[in-house]
Design a protein around this motif. Structure first.
Motif, PDB file in Angstrom:
ATOM      1  N   ASP A 146       0.845  -1.128  -0.139  1.00 23.94           N
ATOM      2  CA  ASP A 146       0.118  -0.027   0.203  1.00 23.94           C
ATOM      3  C   ASP A 146       0.805   1.070  -0.061  1.00 23.94           C
ATOM      4  O   ASP A 146       0.605   2.211  -0.805  1.00 23.94           O
ATOM      5  N   HIS A 184       1.272   4.107  -2.894  1.00 22.65           N
ATOM      6  CA  HIS A 184       1.022   5.549  -2.432  1.00 22.65           C
ATOM      7  C   HIS A 184       2.215   6.406  -2.981  1.00 22.65           C
ATOM      8  O   HIS A 184       1.758   7.498  -3.486  1.00 22.65           O
ATOM      9  N   SER A 239      -1.911   8.355 -10.707  1.00 19.92           N
ATOM     10  CA  SER A 239      -2.626   7.255 -10.503  1.00 19.92           C
ATOM     11  C   SER A 239      -2.615   6.093 -11.687  1.00 19.92           C
ATOM     12  O   SER A 239      -2.574   5.012 -11.463  1.00 19.92           O
ATOM     13  N   TRP A 252      -5.688   0.456  -4.207  1.00 16.92           N
ATOM     14  CA  TRP A 252      -5.946   1.389  -2.534  1.00 16.92           C
ATOM     15  C   TRP A 252      -6.604   0.648  -2.074  1.00 16.92           C
ATOM     16  O   TRP A 252      -7.702  -0.106  -2.399  1.00 16.92           O
TER      17      TRP A 252
END
Length: 335
Positions: A172, A176, A184, A199
C-alpha cells in the motif's frame, strides 16, 4: 517528490534477520511502475555490509550490493527485521548507524512493518507520526515514546519519512509513493501487474480480531462492485441494501465487517478516488468531475478533496496531470 523522476533510485536496506516478504515488496512494486514501457525506478537491495543477509523464512540471501549502494539513493526503504538492538533494546548497532549515515540528505526514507523500529532507534521518528504492525505497537511505544505512533492506519506519509503497517501494508505504501510521484495511472498499472489492490480503504483495525464471513452468508462484495460502476448516480444506503437483498441493519453490519467502514464513508472515499483519477487523466471541467464522481458540485468536490489530501481540485490537477504525462494548462481556466 522524486529528485529525478526519469529514473529514481530506490535502495532497500535489508537488516539481518530480515523479513523476506517485506524485503521483496519494494522491488516487485516499484519495478512494475512504467510509463510507455519505460521503467521509472532503479531498485536495488543492499545490506549493512557485504555478508549474506539472514532471512526469517529460514534462508540467507546473497545480495548484489553492499552499503555503498546507499550513497546515491533517492529513496531508502527499511523492511521488517528481527534485529536485536532496535527491536528489543531501543539501541542502534554501529553497522546500521554507519549504513544510515551514507544516506544522502535529500533522500526519502521509508519503513515497512518492524523496519520502523530501526528508524525509531536512529531518532528519525522523534516527534513525528509513524506506524508499524499493530501487534508490536506496545513494544514500539515502550522503546520510542517520543514517536507519535498510530497503529490504526495502513501507512503514514510525513513528507520525507514514511512508514507502513505490517507486511502487505508495505505494498500500500509503495503504491502510494508511486501515485504521488507519477500519478494514479502508473500506480494502477503497477497494482494490476502485481495483482494487488491499487488502494485499500480503512486501517489496520479492519484486520484485527474481525470474524470471517461464514460460508453461505451473503457478502456485500457484489454490491460494492456494482456501486463502483455507478459512482455518478444517486446511491444511498437503502439502494445499496436493496441491491444486496438485505435489510438496512444487516447490510450495514455486514459491510462494516467486510471493509472496516460504514457504507457512506466507503462510498465517499471511492468517489474521491474516482474524482482524482478524472482530474489526472481528463480535461473535464471541475464541475463535471464532481458530477461524474457523484460528489455533486464543484464546491463539494473541493471540500472533500481538501479534507482527504489538503489541496484544491485545480492544484491537484496542475500537479498530477503534468506528472502523469500531461493535461494542458488550459484546464486551469475551468471552475
Amino acid at each position: 517528490m522524486c529528485k529525478n523522476p526519469a529514473m529514481h533510485r530506490v535502495v532497500v536496506l535489508a537488516i539481518s534477520e530480515a523479513v523476506g516478504y517485506d524485503m521483496q515488496i519494494p522491488p516487485a512494486i516499484f519495478k512494475a511502475a512504467r510509463r510507455d514501457g519505460r521503467p521509472l525506478y532503479d531498485v536495488r537491495i543492499c545490506g549493512v555490509d557485504d555478508q549474506p543477509v539472514r532471512v526469517s523464512a529460514g534462508f540467507s540471501a546473497v545480495l548484489e550490493h553492499g552499503p555503498e549502494a546507499l550513497d546515491d539513493a533517492d529513496t531508502v526503504i527499511i523492511p521488517g527485521t528481527h534485529v536485536e538492538g532496535p527491536r528489543r533494546l531501543g539501541t542502534l548497532p554501529d553497522d546500521i548507524a554507519a549504513a544510515l549515515d551514507r544516506v544522502p540528505a535529500h533522500a526519502r526514507i521509508m519503513s515497512i512493518c518492524t523496519g520502523a523500529f530501526v528508524l525509531g532507534a536512529a531518532g528519525l521518528l522523534d516527534g513525528r507520526p509513524a506506524t508499524t504492525h499493530w501487534a508490536h505497537a506496545a513494544d514500539f511505544r515502550a522503546l520510542y515514546p517520543r514517536v507519535r505512533l498510530d497503529e490504526n492506519v495502513l501507512f503514514v506519509d510525513d513528507g520525507d519519512v514514511l512508514s507502513s503497517a505490517g507486511l502487505a501494508a508495505g505494498a500500500d505504501l509503495c503504491l502510494h509513493v508511486i501515485r504521488a510521484d507519477h500519478g494514479s495511472e502508473v500506480a494502477n498499472f503497477a497494482a494490476r501487474y502485481c495483482v494487488v489492490p491499487p488502494w485499500r480503504d480503512g486501517g489496520q483495525s479492519q484486520f484485527i480480531d474481525r470474524p470471517l464471513v461464514e460460508p453461505g452468508v451473503g457478502s456485500t462484495a457484489p454490491t460494492r462492485a456494482w456501486a463502483l460502476e455507478r459512482l455518478g448516480e444517486p446511491l444511498d444506503l437503502a439502494t445499496l441494501a436493496a441491491h444486496a437483498s438485505m435489510s438496512l441493519r444487516t447490510f450495514s453490519r455486514r459491510f462494516r465487517e467486510e471493509t472496516g467502514l460504514p457504507p457512506h464513508t466507503w462510498l465517499t472515499r471511492q468517489r474521491v478516488l474516482h474524482a482524482r483519477h478524472l482530474l489526472e487523466t481528463t480535461d473535464l471541467p471541475v464541475d463535471r468531475v464532481a458530477a461524474e464522481s457523484g460528489l455533486g458540485s464543484a464546491a463539494s468536490l473541493r471540500q472533500h478533496l481538501n479534507a482527504a489530501i489538503g489541496v484544491s481540485p485545480l492544484a491537484y490537477r496542475k500537479t498530477f496531470s503534468q506528472r502523469a504525462g500531461g493535461v494542458s494548462e488550459r484546464v486551469e481556466t475551468h471552475r
